[in-house]
Design a protein around this motif. Sequence first.
Motif, PDB file in Angstrom:
ATOM      1  N   PRO A   1       0.682  -1.301   0.044  1.00 16.16           N
ATOM      2  CA  PRO A   1       0.034  -0.034  -0.089  1.00 16.16           C
ATOM      3  C   PRO A   1       0.697   1.327   0.037  1.00 16.16           C
ATOM      4  CG  PRO A   1      -0.258  -1.166   2.128  1.00 16.16           C
ATOM      5  CD  PRO A   1       0.451  -2.153   0.965  1.00 16.16           C
ATOM      6  N   ALA A   2       1.776   1.355   0.708  1.00 19.03           N
ATOM      7  CA  ALA A   2       2.902   2.334   0.729  1.00 19.03           C
ATOM      8  C   ALA A   2       3.415   2.572  -0.612  1.00 19.03           C
ATOM      9  CB  ALA A   2       4.140   2.170   1.394  1.00 19.03           C
ATOM     10  N   LEU A   3       3.594   1.620  -1.628  1.00 19.40           N
ATOM     11  CA  LEU A   3       3.967   1.852  -2.895  1.00 19.40           C
ATOM     12  C   LEU A   3       2.915   2.346  -3.973  1.00 19.40           C
ATOM     13  CD1 LEU A   3       6.557  -1.000  -3.536  1.00 19.40           C
ATOM     14  CD2 LEU A   3       7.007   1.279  -2.899  1.00 19.40           C
ATOM     15  N   VAL A   4       1.633   1.858  -3.569  1.00 14.86           N
ATOM     16  CA  VAL A   4       0.595   2.358  -4.313  1.00 14.86           C
ATOM     17  C   VAL A   4       0.320   3.570  -4.260  1.00 14.86           C
ATOM     18  CG1 VAL A   4      -2.089   2.196  -4.476  1.00 14.86           C
ATOM     19  CG2 VAL A   4      -0.679   0.038  -4.394  1.00 14.86           C
ATOM     20  N   ALA A   5       0.497   4.323  -2.824  1.00  9.76           N
ATOM     21  CA  ALA A   5       0.259   5.664  -2.725  1.00  9.76           C
ATOM     22  C   ALA A   5       1.422   6.478  -3.149  1.00  9.76           C
ATOM     23  CB  ALA A   5       0.218   6.010  -1.141  1.00  9.76           C
ATOM     24  N   ALA A   6       2.749   6.016  -3.301  1.00 12.22           N
ATOM     25  CA  ALA A   6       3.750   6.663  -3.559  1.00 12.22           C
ATOM     26  C   ALA A   6       3.701   6.869  -4.931  1.00 12.22           C
ATOM     27  CB  ALA A   6       5.083   5.882  -3.127  1.00 12.22           C
ATOM     28  N   GLU A   7       3.108   5.800  -5.906  1.00  6.56           N
ATOM     29  CA  GLU A   7       3.262   5.893  -7.193  1.00  6.56           C
ATOM     30  C   GLU A   7       2.306   7.028  -7.783  1.00  6.56           C
ATOM     31  OE1 GLU A   7       1.453   5.461 -10.969  1.00  6.56           O
ATOM     32  OE2 GLU A   7       0.383   4.855  -9.190  1.00  6.56           O
ATOM     33  N   ALA A   8       1.144   7.155  -6.977  1.00  6.51           N
ATOM     34  CA  ALA A   8       0.170   8.021  -7.290  1.00  6.51           C
ATOM     35  C   ALA A   8       0.674   9.441  -7.038  1.00  6.51           C
ATOM     36  CB  ALA A   8      -0.988   8.005  -6.585  1.00  6.51           C
ATOM     37  N   GLY A   9       1.529   9.494  -5.646  1.00  6.51           N
ATOM     38  CA  GLY A   9       2.234  10.906  -5.541  1.00  6.51           C
ATOM     39  C   GLY A   9       3.303  11.321  -6.508  1.00  6.51           C
ATOM     40  N   LEU A  10       3.980  10.350  -6.927  1.00  7.65           N
ATOM     41  CA  LEU A  10       4.881  10.784  -8.031  1.00  7.65           C
ATOM     42  C   LEU A  10       4.182  11.106  -9.178  1.00  7.65           C
ATOM     43  CD1 LEU A  10       7.542   7.842  -7.706  1.00  7.65           C
ATOM     44  CD2 LEU A  10       8.051  10.268  -7.139  1.00  7.65           C
TER      45      LEU A  10
ATOM     46  N   ILE B   1     -11.181   8.250  -3.761  1.00  9.38           N
ATOM     47  CA  ILE B   1     -11.610   7.253  -3.222  1.00  9.38           C
ATOM     48  C   ILE B   1     -11.142   5.847  -3.800  1.00  9.38           C
ATOM     49  CG2 ILE B   1     -13.754   6.088  -3.112  1.00  9.38           C
ATOM     50  CD1 ILE B   1     -15.173   8.627  -3.403  1.00  9.38           C
ATOM     51  N   GLY B   2     -10.705   5.378  -4.783  1.00  8.61           N
ATOM     52  CA  GLY B   2     -10.059   4.378  -5.317  1.00  8.61           C
ATOM     53  C   GLY B   2      -8.742   3.960  -4.624  1.00  8.61           C
ATOM     54  N   ILE B   3      -7.732   5.181  -4.600  1.00  8.61           N
ATOM     55  CA  ILE B   3      -6.469   5.074  -3.743  1.00  8.61           C
ATOM     56  C   ILE B   3      -6.986   4.704  -2.227  1.00  8.61           C
ATOM     57  CG2 ILE B   3      -4.614   6.117  -3.234  1.00  8.61           C
ATOM     58  CD1 ILE B   3      -4.593   7.581  -5.905  1.00  8.61           C
ATOM     59  N   MET B   4      -7.866   5.655  -1.760  1.00  7.03           N
ATOM     60  CA  MET B   4      -7.935   5.423  -0.375  1.00  7.03           C
ATOM     61  C   MET B   4      -8.672   3.835  -0.082  1.00  7.03           C
ATOM     62  SD  MET B   4     -10.775   7.361   2.098  1.00  7.03           S
ATOM     63  CE  MET B   4     -12.222   6.702   1.187  1.00  7.03           C
ATOM     64  N   LEU B   5      -9.536   3.345  -0.674  1.00  6.15           N
ATOM     65  CA  LEU B   5     -10.113   2.133  -0.572  1.00  6.15           C
ATOM     66  C   LEU B   5      -8.922   1.029  -0.797  1.00  6.15           C
ATOM     67  CD1 LEU B   5     -13.444   2.188  -1.907  1.00  6.15           C
ATOM     68  CD2 LEU B   5     -13.148   2.217   0.369  1.00  6.15           C
ATOM     69  N   LEU B   6      -8.255   1.031  -1.613  1.00  4.49           N
ATOM     70  CA  LEU B   6      -7.202   0.171  -1.905  1.00  4.49           C
ATOM     71  C   LEU B   6      -6.226   0.268  -0.918  1.00  4.49           C
ATOM     72  CD1 LEU B   6      -5.963  -2.071  -3.542  1.00  4.49           C
ATOM     73  CD2 LEU B   6      -4.845  -0.258  -4.940  1.00  4.49           C
ATOM     74  N   VAL B   7      -5.679   1.380  -0.372  1.00  2.00           N
ATOM     75  CA  VAL B   7      -4.590   1.487   0.519  1.00  2.00           C
ATOM     76  C   VAL B   7      -4.982   1.153   1.820  1.00  2.00           C
ATOM     77  CG1 VAL B   7      -3.141   3.122   1.669  1.00  2.00           C
ATOM     78  CG2 VAL B   7      -3.164   3.163  -0.626  1.00  2.00           C
ATOM     79  N   VAL B   8      -6.286   1.337   2.352  1.00  2.00           N
ATOM     80  CA  VAL B   8      -6.875   0.986   3.626  1.00  2.00           C
ATOM     81  C   VAL B   8      -7.018  -0.336   3.769  1.00  2.00           C
ATOM     82  CG1 VAL B   8      -8.549   0.976   4.917  1.00  2.00           C
ATOM     83  CG2 VAL B   8      -7.792   3.326   4.038  1.00  2.00           C
ATOM     84  N   ALA B   9      -7.438  -1.038   2.659  1.00  2.00           N
ATOM     85  CA  ALA B   9      -7.883  -2.414   2.621  1.00  2.00           C
ATOM     86  C   ALA B   9      -6.349  -3.003   2.713  1.00  2.00           C
ATOM     87  CB  ALA B   9      -8.443  -3.043   1.413  1.00  2.00           C
ATOM     88  N   LEU B  10      -5.382  -2.907   1.917  1.00  2.00           N
ATOM     89  CA  LEU B  10      -4.196  -3.462   2.131  1.00  2.00           C
ATOM     90  C   LEU B  10      -3.427  -3.244   3.275  1.00  2.00           C
ATOM     91  CD1 LEU B  10      -2.656  -2.558  -1.252  1.00  2.00           C
ATOM     92  CD2 LEU B  10      -3.081  -4.686  -0.814  1.00  2.00           C
ATOM     93  N   ASN B  11      -3.744  -2.188   4.011  1.00  2.00           N
ATOM     94  CA  ASN B  11      -2.967  -1.781   5.221  1.00  2.00           C
ATOM     95  C   ASN B  11      -3.811  -2.923   6.468  1.00  2.00           C
ATOM     96  OD1 ASN B  11      -0.766   0.099   5.355  1.00  2.00           O
ATOM     97  ND2 ASN B  11      -2.400   1.687   4.579  1.00  2.00           N
ATOM     98  N   LEU B  12      -4.933  -2.705   6.632  1.00  2.97           N
ATOM     99  CA  LEU B  12      -5.633  -3.562   7.361  1.00  2.97           C
ATOM    100  C   LEU B  12      -5.374  -5.287   7.072  1.00  2.97           C
ATOM    101  CD1 LEU B  12      -9.176  -1.795   7.628  1.00  2.97           C
ATOM    102  CD2 LEU B  12      -7.310  -1.655   9.316  1.00  2.97           C
ATOM    103  N   LEU B  13      -5.436  -5.434   6.089  1.00  2.00           N
ATOM    104  CA  LEU B  13      -5.055  -6.974   5.687  1.00  2.00           C
ATOM    105  C   LEU B  13      -3.563  -7.195   6.114  1.00  2.00           C
ATOM    106  CD1 LEU B  13      -5.864  -9.435   4.366  1.00  2.00           C
ATOM    107  CD2 LEU B  13      -4.964  -8.842   2.223  1.00  2.00           C
ATOM    108  N   GLY B  14      -2.553  -6.236   5.797  1.00  7.03           N
ATOM    109  CA  GLY B  14      -1.327  -6.329   6.429  1.00  7.03           C
ATOM    110  C   GLY B  14      -1.122  -6.540   7.817  1.00  7.03           C
ATOM    111  N   ASP B  15      -1.963  -5.726   8.485  1.00  4.17           N
ATOM    112  CA  ASP B  15      -2.019  -5.992   9.971  1.00  4.17           C
ATOM    113  C   ASP B  15      -2.869  -7.229  10.502  1.00  4.17           C
ATOM    114  OD1 ASP B  15      -1.084  -3.432  10.583  1.00  4.17           O
ATOM    115  OD2 ASP B  15      -2.863  -2.345  10.499  1.00  4.17           O
ATOM    116  N   ALA B  16      -3.784  -7.590   9.721  1.00  7.61           N
ATOM    117  CA  ALA B  16      -4.102  -8.986  10.110  1.00  7.61           C
ATOM    118  C   ALA B  16      -3.395 -10.125   9.846  1.00  7.61           C
ATOM    119  CB  ALA B  16      -5.655  -9.283   9.247  1.00  7.61           C
TER     120      ALA B  16
END
Length: 337
Positions: free
Chosen positions: A266-275, A311-326
């Motif tokens: 998820p960090a790389l997804v957000a980083a790609e969008a930021g770049l 919204i697409g980035i937010m849903l994907l990043v939040v889901a990946l982060n919560l899945l990683g925590d789980a």
Amino acid sequence: MTQEPLPSASETPPESPAAGEPEVPQEIAGRSPLRIAFDRLRKDPVAIVCFGIVVLFGLIAIFAGTLSDLFGVSTDTVRASDRIDLATGFGLKGPPYHGFDPEHPFGVAPGSGDDLLANWLYGARTSLLIATLAVVFSTVVGVVLGLIAGYMGGMVDRVIQFITDIFLTIPFLLAALAVAPILAERFAGNPAVFEQVTFYSVIGILSVFGWMQMARIIRGEVLSLREREFVQAAKVMGVPTHRILFKEILPNLVAPIVVAVSLGLPALVAAEAGLAFLGIGVYGRPSWGQTINSAVQYFDTYALYLWEPVIGIMLLVVALNLLGDAIRDALDPKTRR
């Protein structure tokens, strides 16, 4: 008195042990740590929901072309005057000044008339593809360097740690901003080549600056594992070093690698969008970051234009982060979750 019917052959109860005979204990089936973690994940509703969201975005990325055909939209260049009101700059139909347009469910981009649903679908493919390739390359580099540094120790460990510290001190955004004008000056004259160069350069930038944390995690684990009995026994038996690293030690590092990957993606997804938002993204293909960059100036009038990729980035990043925590909690033997 009525006599009770005798049990049939199929209903005969199991024979009890004869008097004086010891009772044979039932066999207990063991479970591996990965099986225990998988059973925990299956019972975690948050993990199930987040996994479903991630799978949904993965299917969207894989079948972006099929979904575009299903909705009747495409990323093909069109004449802006066919879809845009030249007086206002916005769509002839659909938001922000008109109702829902079934031909373009997400509307059209102001000024260019590009279909936003097609850009959203293909933007999901671009973001997930870049992030996945970058996390694979950075994981491979980090795992290999971490294995070598932790197992070899001494001068090899100090050199690898010195290189890791150097990369950690380089500002990520400044390095990315420095690469963009060099590529633009060298390859901008050939659009087809420039598209490929920008695509792989983004993957390279994210990979080059994404392996350090993985290397440190693996090094710390290997420093502990190399003193274990099974590693010492392999050394005494004369097992080659590369077999000890990849056959004996690496299988015991599956849990930290899986956790690091699930939290790094998820960090790389957000980083790609930021770049892409900063103008360092891919060229010639849709991207969520590029859509955000174009939509910022229209936020007051056409907020939906900006909210769709956000919204697409937010849903994907939040889901990946919560899945990683789980996954991290499921692989932790001390957790009670």
